[in-house]
Design a protein around this motif. Structure first.
Motif, mmCIF file in Angstrom:
data_model
loop_
_atom_site.group_PDB
_atom_site.id
_atom_site.type_symbol
_atom_site.label_atom_id
_atom_site.label_comp_id
_atom_site.label_asym_id
_atom_site.label_seq_id
_atom_site.Cartn_x
_atom_site.Cartn_y
_atom_site.Cartn_z
ATOM 1 N N LYS A 1 41.667 36.930 35.936
ATOM 2 C CA LYS A 1 41.363 36.680 34.525
ATOM 3 C C LYS A 1 41.127 35.195 34.285
ATOM 4 O O LYS A 1 40.191 34.816 33.562
ATOM 5 C CB LYS A 1 42.516 37.185 33.652
ATOM 6 N N GLU A 2 41.948 34.341 34.904
ATOM 7 C CA GLU A 2 41.780 32.897 34.745
ATOM 8 C C GLU A 2 40.440 32.421 35.280
ATOM 9 O O GLU A 2 39.848 31.473 34.747
ATOM 10 C CB GLU A 2 42.913 32.166 35.469
ATOM 11 N N LEU A 3 39.954 33.088 36.335
ATOM 12 C CA LEU A 3 38.678 32.709 36.942
ATOM 13 C C LEU A 3 37.488 33.411 36.291
ATOM 14 O O LEU A 3 36.345 33.181 36.680
ATOM 15 C CB LEU A 3 38.706 33.039 38.446
ATOM 16 N N GLY A 4 37.762 34.264 35.315
ATOM 17 C CA GLY A 4 36.682 34.988 34.649
ATOM 18 C C GLY A 4 36.096 36.086 35.507
ATOM 19 O O GLY A 4 34.910 36.409 35.400
ATOM 20 N N ILE A 5 36.930 36.671 36.365
ATOM 21 C CA ILE A 5 36.480 37.729 37.285
ATOM 22 C C ILE A 5 36.966 39.082 36.794
ATOM 23 O O ILE A 5 38.120 39.232 36.393
ATOM 24 C CB ILE A 5 37.032 37.500 38.705
ATOM 25 N N THR A 6 36.089 40.058 36.827
ATOM 26 C CA THR A 6 36.477 41.437 36.535
ATOM 27 C C THR A 6 36.512 42.212 37.845
ATOM 28 O O THR A 6 35.496 42.360 38.526
ATOM 29 C CB THR A 6 35.478 42.109 35.582
ATOM 30 N N LEU A 7 37.696 42.683 38.222
ATOM 31 C CA LEU A 7 37.868 43.420 39.470
ATOM 32 C C LEU A 7 38.038 44.904 39.198
ATOM 33 O O LEU A 7 38.647 45.303 38.209
ATOM 34 C CB LEU A 7 39.105 42.915 40.221
ATOM 35 N N THR A 8 37.521 45.729 40.090
ATOM 36 C CA THR A 8 37.749 47.166 39.996
ATOM 37 C C THR A 8 39.139 47.476 40.548
ATOM 38 O O THR A 8 39.750 46.655 41.248
ATOM 39 C CB THR A 8 36.702 47.939 40.810
ATOM 40 N N ASP A 9 39.644 48.667 40.236
ATOM 41 C CA ASP A 9 40.951 49.065 40.765
ATOM 42 C C ASP A 9 40.917 49.086 42.296
ATOM 43 O O ASP A 9 41.906 48.715 42.951
ATOM 44 C CB ASP A 9 41.326 50.457 40.244
ATOM 45 N N ALA A 10 39.785 49.507 42.857
ATOM 46 C CA ALA A 10 39.656 49.563 44.323
ATOM 47 C C ALA A 10 39.729 48.166 44.925
ATOM 48 O O ALA A 10 40.346 47.962 45.984
ATOM 49 C CB ALA A 10 38.344 50.239 44.712
ATOM 50 N N GLN A 11 39.093 47.180 44.280
ATOM 51 C CA GLN A 11 39.135 45.801 44.780
ATOM 52 C C GLN A 11 40.546 45.237 44.709
ATOM 53 O O GLN A 11 40.995 44.553 45.629
ATOM 54 C CB GLN A 11 38.164 44.930 43.983
ATOM 55 N N ILE A 12 41.237 45.534 43.619
ATOM 56 C CA ILE A 12 42.619 45.061 43.482
ATOM 57 C C ILE A 12 43.495 45.700 44.553
ATOM 58 O O ILE A 12 44.310 45.027 45.204
ATOM 59 C CB ILE A 12 43.172 45.380 42.078
ATOM 60 N N ASP A 13 43.328 47.007 44.765
ATOM 61 C CA ASP A 13 44.109 47.712 45.789
ATOM 62 C C ASP A 13 43.862 47.110 47.176
ATOM 63 O O ASP A 13 44.795 46.945 47.968
ATOM 64 C CB ASP A 13 43.759 49.201 45.810
ATOM 65 N N SER A 14 42.608 46.783 47.464
ATOM 66 C CA SER A 14 42.267 46.215 48.772
ATOM 67 C C SER A 14 42.924 44.851 48.964
ATOM 68 O O SER A 14 43.421 44.532 50.048
ATOM 69 C CB SER A 14 40.747 46.082 48.911
ATOM 70 N N LEU A 15 42.922 44.040 47.914
ATOM 71 C CA LEU A 15 43.542 42.722 48.006
ATOM 72 C C LEU A 15 45.061 42.825 48.141
ATOM 73 O O LEU A 15 45.672 42.082 48.926
ATOM 74 C CB LEU A 15 43.177 41.882 46.774
ATOM 75 N N VAL A 16 45.665 43.730 47.398
ATOM 76 C CA VAL A 16 47.111 43.929 47.518
ATOM 77 C C VAL A 16 47.453 44.351 48.945
ATOM 78 O O VAL A 16 48.409 43.837 49.554
ATOM 79 C CB VAL A 16 47.613 44.986 46.515
ATOM 80 N N ASN A 17 46.679 45.265 49.495
ATOM 81 C CA ASN A 17 46.904 45.744 50.857
ATOM 82 C C ASN A 17 46.753 44.600 51.869
ATOM 83 O O ASN A 17 47.545 44.472 52.811
ATOM 84 C CB ASN A 17 45.917 46.861 51.181
ATOM 85 N N LEU A 18 45.735 43.751 51.656
ATOM 86 C CA LEU A 18 45.502 42.626 52.560
ATOM 87 C C LEU A 18 46.681 41.657 52.554
ATOM 88 O O LEU A 18 47.203 41.286 53.622
ATOM 89 C CB LEU A 18 44.229 41.886 52.145
ATOM 90 N N PHE A 19 47.114 41.250 51.369
ATOM 91 C CA PHE A 19 48.194 40.277 51.290
ATOM 92 C C PHE A 19 49.538 40.882 51.662
ATOM 93 O O PHE A 19 50.436 40.176 52.126
ATOM 94 C CB PHE A 19 48.236 39.647 49.899
ATOM 95 N N ASP A 20 49.670 42.201 51.492
ATOM 96 C CA ASP A 20 50.878 42.882 51.938
ATOM 97 C C ASP A 20 50.971 42.801 53.465
ATOM 98 O O ASP A 20 52.053 42.574 54.028
ATOM 99 C CB ASP A 20 50.858 44.342 51.477
ATOM 100 N N LYS A 21 49.823 42.963 54.144
ATOM 101 C CA LYS A 21 49.802 42.824 55.608
ATOM 102 C C LYS A 21 50.158 41.396 56.011
ATOM 103 O O LYS A 21 50.901 41.174 56.967
ATOM 104 C CB LYS A 21 48.416 43.182 56.145
ATOM 105 N N MET A 22 49.606 40.425 55.286
ATOM 106 C CA MET A 22 49.864 39.020 55.608
ATOM 107 C C MET A 22 51.342 38.676 55.530
ATOM 108 O O MET A 22 51.899 38.074 56.442
ATOM 109 C CB MET A 22 49.099 38.114 54.635
ATOM 110 N N LYS A 23 51.973 39.067 54.411
ATOM 111 C CA LYS A 23 53.355 38.642 54.218
ATOM 112 C C LYS A 23 54.321 39.364 55.142
ATOM 113 O O LYS A 23 55.469 38.923 55.303
ATOM 114 C CB LYS A 23 53.785 38.807 52.757
#
Length: 289
Positions: free
Chosen positions: A215-237
């Motif tokens: 939201k701060e960057l003015g980006i609109t993400l789909t639920d699928a994009q958010i899920d993919s990013l959560v999954n990615l960072f979950d793997k990282m941590k």
């Protein structure tokens, strides 16, 4: 090189094998070159000349099988291809100088995307030049760079970390297709900075953070994009990543950009860029007039 640094700035807003003690003791200025196994002799010579590779540089071959090992499942096999062509030159930098990435003939993955992914993989303090004999997407190059860094530093990178670094690079590039490369890299970098400060955040925390930063960057993400990013960072941590180093290298990358933008050369380049777009805009107006 400075112009490539600026390009990186605009987007950032910034196999396993034994290692000899000689290579493990690499010093600043030492260079290692990775060459795609399927390059012809003439292509190899052309690339080495383009890189201005020193005669004493360590040479390493990267195979298409190695590329598939870390990319399968993240991009279509057709995009990885059946030949290894991407090449890179890795020059060890002085301590605390950060990563500087340049590319040529790379059409999909940006310098900033490579920088972000390489920081995740644990690389630090190096100058990296990535190229190919003709335009390619660039997804396969990361494998060779990590292999070169392993050999030069004597520090193996786990397969799990390599997979995550490649996934980060590909996800950022895919996100860039829909929201723009600069916004995509900024979002991933900002989330990673937050994770570096608090690697124990929950999936719900990650989801809230991603939405907030988008939201701060003015980006609109789909639920699928958010899920993919959560999954990615979950793997990282959940990996044994040195988050203090990740945060430090991200800061160094920003320092490179800030220093360039405030230099006489940087200011001159910005002015030339403004003049170019002004001339371009006037040219377009003249067409309609």
């Amino acid at each position: 090189m400075k112009q490539k640094l600026l390009a990186c700035a605009l987007t950032l807003g910034i196999i396993a094998m034994p290692y000899s003690s000689v290579l493990a003791d690499s010093a600043p200025g030492d260079t290692i070159v990775t060459l795609g196994q399927n390059l012809s002799e003439s292509q190899k010579n052309m690339i080495l000349k383009e890189m201005n590779a020193p005669s004493d540089a360590q040479m390493v071959t990267v195979t298409n099988q190695e590329e598939h090992k870390y990319l399968d499942g993240t991009v279509p096999n057709s995009q990885i291809g059946t030949r290894s062509l991407s090449s890179a030159k890795v020059t060890i930098g002085e301590k605390n100088t950060g990563l500087v990435v340049q590319t040529k003939n790379i059409t999909w993955v940006t310098e900033a995307m490579y920088t972000n992914a390489l920081i995740t993989a644990g690389l630090k303090d190096a100058n990296i030049y990535i190229t190919a004999p003709f335009p390619v997407s660039g997804t396969a190059a990361l494998t060779g760079i990590m292999k070169a860094y392993e050999i030069s530093s004597g520090k193996p990178i786990s397969d799990a970390v390599k997979k995550v670094a490649n996934e980060e690079m590909v996800q950022t590039a895919k996100l860039g297709d829909s929201v723009g490369n600069d916004k995509a890299v900024q979002l991933v970098a900002k989330v990673k900075e937050a994770v570096a400060k608090n690697p124990n955040m929950s999936d719900d925390d990650l989801r809230t953070l991603i939405k907030k930063l988008a939201k701060e960057l003015g980006i609109t993400l789909t639920d699928a994009q958010i899920d993919s990013l959560v999954n990615l960072f979950d793997k990282m941590k959940n990996l044994n990543i040195n988050w203090d180093q990740v945060g430090n290298q991200l800061t160094k990358a920003k320092d490179h950009i800030s220093a360039f933008l405030h230099s006489d050369e940087g200011k001159s380049f910005i002015q030339k860029l403004k003049e170019f777009f002004s001339a371009l805009f006037n040219a377009i107006l003249s067409i309609f007039n």
